[in-house]
Write an enzyme that holds these catalytic residues in place. Sequence first.
Site, short mmCIF file in Angstrom:
data_model
loop_
_atom_site.label_atom_id
_atom_site.label_comp_id
_atom_site.label_asym_id
_atom_site.label_seq_id
_atom_site.Cartn_x
_atom_site.Cartn_y
_atom_site.Cartn_z
N HIS A 125 -5.19 0.80 1.55
CA HIS A 125 -3.80 0.40 1.82
C HIS A 125 -2.88 1.25 0.95
O HIS A 125 -3.14 1.46 -0.24
CB HIS A 125 -3.62 -1.09 1.46
CG HIS A 125 -2.21 -1.58 1.55
ND1 HIS A 125 -1.45 -1.83 0.44
CD2 HIS A 125 -1.43 -1.86 2.62
CE1 HIS A 125 -0.26 -2.27 0.82
NE2 HIS A 125 -0.21 -2.28 2.14
N HIS A 171 6.48 4.86 -0.27
CA HIS A 171 6.60 3.44 0.02
C HIS A 171 8.08 3.14 0.17
O HIS A 171 8.80 3.02 -0.82
CB HIS A 171 5.96 2.62 -1.09
CG HIS A 171 5.65 1.21 -0.71
ND1 HIS A 171 5.52 0.20 -1.62
CD2 HIS A 171 5.43 0.65 0.49
CE1 HIS A 171 5.25 -0.93 -1.00
NE2 HIS A 171 5.18 -0.67 0.29
#
Length: 596
Positions: A125, A171
């Site tokens: 992830h 991110h």
Amino acid sequence: MSKQTYRICCFSRKFKLRDAEPPDEIKALFGRFSENGMMSAEHLHKFLKEVQGEESVSKEEAESAMEAALKSLEHLHVFHHSKGLNLESFFRYLFSETNSPLPPANKVHHDMNAPLSHYYIYTSHNTYLTGNQLNSDCSDVPIIKALERGVRVIELDMWPNSSKDNVDILHGGTLTTPVELIKCLKSIREHAFISSEYPVIITLEDHLTPDLQAKVAEMVSQTFGDILFAPGSECLTEFPSPESLKRKIIISTKPPVEYQESKSLKDKDNSNSHSTKSASEENAWGKEISDLSHKFKALYENNKEDAADHECAEDDDSHHSNHGVPPNAAPEYKRLIAIQGGKTKGKVEQWINADPDKVRRVSLSEEKLESIVLTHGKEIIRFTQRNMLRIYPKGIRFDSSNYNPLIGWIHGAQMVAFNMQGYGRPLWLMQGMFRANGGCGYVKKPELLLNPNDVHDPKNLLPVKTTLKVKVYMGEGWHLDFKRTHFDFHSPPDFYVKIGIAGVPADSTMKKTKAIEDNWIPTWDEEFEFPLTVPELALVRIEVHEYDMSEIDDFGGQTCLPVSELRTGVRAVTLHDQKGQKYPSVKLLMSFDFVK
């Protein structure tokens, strides 16, 4: 034998540091399989068959094992005879890495010709992050490390760069520093098949305009060339097999979405009202993973019928909702998508049964999965027999911690996505699961989860299938890998072993040995039994701790081993640090056996 000196205030304490000695049971085994104090290759052959459970081992293989054992003892300066093993050399052979509880690494032995949906896949992830989810650096280095460890699913979050003319990986909505997409793609190409020949899947989180999507298509096509698996724009009717996709790169994402400006971080997860767990709970010697198993049991025990019409919000770990494919979406980008992502909005029944003639991948957060399996566990398993299910950490895990992967695996989820840059018990379970099947990153799901005519209901308590008997004899190597005062300033360590099972709720448990005081080479000689209802999904958890009367017990090593792969008999179990790196010297001598 040597001595160690520890100081307490104004006086000294001296302790003898003894050499490791074979436990009585090992001495008895040597006596049984030797003659005149010497174990020949023929004796070793008999030992391997009768004690180690290696029934198919040939005499030639036993002779090779004998030669390898004798050669490995040369650097240890152990006295041995060229024609066989004496007690000391037999003891060192048992403690050697050639006597592992798992089959040799890099030997794939599962059937690899079934569809991809029939396998658990080693999944990461936010693979590009070097640390936490808020302000760490983005880099290709953690991607390389993940691939070298056998990870097969890499996640990349794509955003326009600051000048809107190229693509960065970061991110979104956080302070993480970006890395260029092309750098990540080139690193994937270079390192994809170092640890495994089986396919690498790249899951893309797309926040791009159509012109940048076209640029991504060009980068991907030029970087991967003929190793890219791109069947076209149509959805697959069935997933290909890992065997047919060897040394292939696969792109998986939702069909392109219309670009939007970044929203605030709070839009990513609607559960920010929960408090973040304290760091101590995620430490190696903190919160027990079995607590999550108990929580899973409680979910079933408190199951209510009125939850059956539970609705899902759109559940994908991106900052934005999917507003559909814009008419000007880049067609060359769409053609790269081999595994298409699907929506999970609305009632579970709506997306779980949608379009049965096509296969797809959907994503759920760990929290959403725990909620849905209350009333739809059986349906989730049916869904995962043909389709892909990806589970990802909830948004408030800012520290890159992880969750209990067993909840996903029990329900057939192929892609249980983890933050690989962290550490802690959940990550140890992940590492343990993918030590199976030669460490190739693909583990065949048990038949229990694959039968379409009799779909397993996870709520059903199954009968005990087998009982695993584990004996912990002794341990050694800490005095070589740790400083003299690492565990205690005033005396040698007081080690104890925690051992248990992570698996279905009925099988999950944890036990421990007594603590052996003031000894770098402790001998426990304790045996434990673990009844198993679903041994195919069970992992043996092993941890060593050093007892501390006044503070938190110190960490002394850990490993997790898939029960389905265990070799019976007396075995040397190597231990790892908190991040999963193997210690050079620390090992336990243990035995494993299965009884009906």
